[in-house]
Design an enzyme around this catalytic site. Structure first.
Site, PDB file in Angstrom:
ATOM      1  N   HIS A  61       0.811  -1.216   0.000  1.00 25.45           N
ATOM      2  CA  HIS A  61       0.000   0.000   0.000  1.00 25.45           C
ATOM      3  C   HIS A  61       0.844   1.265   0.000  1.00 25.45           C
ATOM      4  CE1 HIS A  61      -2.824  -2.713   2.550  1.00 25.45           C
ATOM      5  NE2 HIS A  61      -3.029  -2.924   1.275  1.00 25.45           N
ATOM      6  N   LYS A  71       6.254   6.178   7.558  1.00 20.61           N
ATOM      7  CA  LYS A  71       5.828   5.248   8.612  1.00 20.61           C
ATOM      8  C   LYS A  71       7.034   4.785   9.419  1.00 20.61           C
ATOM      9  CE  LYS A  71       2.097   3.326   5.800  1.00 20.61           C
ATOM     10  NZ  LYS A  71       1.561   2.121   5.149  1.00 20.61           N
ATOM     11  N   TYR A 131       2.343   1.007  14.099  1.00 17.69           N
ATOM     12  CA  TYR A 131       3.052   1.949  13.241  1.00 17.69           C
ATOM     13  C   TYR A 131       2.590   3.383  13.451  1.00 17.69           C
ATOM     14  CZ  TYR A 131      -0.972   1.088  10.117  1.00 17.69           C
ATOM     15  OH  TYR A 131      -2.232   0.946   9.592  1.00 17.69           O
ATOM     16  N   ASP A 169      -6.383  -6.011  -1.737  1.00 16.19           N
ATOM     17  CA  ASP A 169      -5.010  -6.377  -2.071  1.00 16.19           C
ATOM     18  C   ASP A 169      -4.945  -7.296  -3.283  1.00 16.19           C
ATOM     19  OD1 ASP A 169      -4.198  -4.776  -0.003  1.00 16.19           O
ATOM     20  OD2 ASP A 169      -3.738  -6.423   1.360  1.00 16.19           O
TER      21      ASP A 169
END
Length: 182
Positions: A61, A71, A131, A169
């Site tokens: 992603h 991130k 995250y 996905d």
């Protein structure tokens, strides 16, 4: 903490100093001043957590344009292989990836700057993945590259028939079709 630059510019493996004793352990997971001295300034605005079972693959992603995200990722419980793919067309490592094992044992973190696609696969019975991000989730700007795109060629450590993927996905596009960064 030790900051290790990977083969992709801006992607760092961060190894904490872990202090163990008979009671358990302690480590600093994030120290802003030290992070900025080694990586640069990033204003994290949100922290997320997910729980996944063995074989779950989330990714690859990224968010486009001014909605892109940096991130800082780590695993609180379990083991994953975490992947960052360089989506910056002007980069000498465009389309290449870095894969790192993150686990509750090694306590490593991976910093992924803006301009990368990101994903992970769970190798343990379950994993809790945490995250920090520097931008909010913007579904209208989200993109997904197929986990099995041959142009990227991620060497996932489990067979595709063992993978559990979301419908989103499974509908990811190829690197060639993706709306990449310049």
């Amino acid at each position: 903490m030790e900051y290790k630059q990977t083969s992709i510019d801006g992607v760092y493996i961060i190894e904490p100093k872990v202090f163990n004793d008979s009671r358990g352990y302690f480590f600093e997971a994030f120290k802003k001043e030290e992070f900025e001295a080694n990586v640069g300034r990033v204003d994290f605005i949100q922290e997320n957590e997910s729980k996944s079972s063995y074989g779950v693959l989330r990714g690859l992603h990224f968010q486009k344009g001014d909605k892109s995200q940096a991130k800082l990722v780590r695993v609180v419980k379990g083991t994953v292989i975490d992947v960052a793919v360089d989506m910056r067309r002007s980069s000498p490592t465009f389309g290449q990836y870095v894969a790192v094992e993150l686990s509750d044992d090694n306590k490593r973190q991976l910093f992924i700057p803006r301009g990368m696609a990101h994903g992970f696969v769970v190798l343990s019975q379950e994993a809790i993945f945490c995250y920090k991000v520097d931008n909010v989730y913007a579904p209208e700007s989200e993109c997904c590259i197929r986990y099995d795109d041959p142009m990227v060629g991620v060497d996932w450590p489990i067979a595709s028939q063992e993978m559990l993927l979301s419908e989103k996905d499974l509908k990811g596009v190829s690197l060639e079709e993706a709306d990449c960064f310049e």
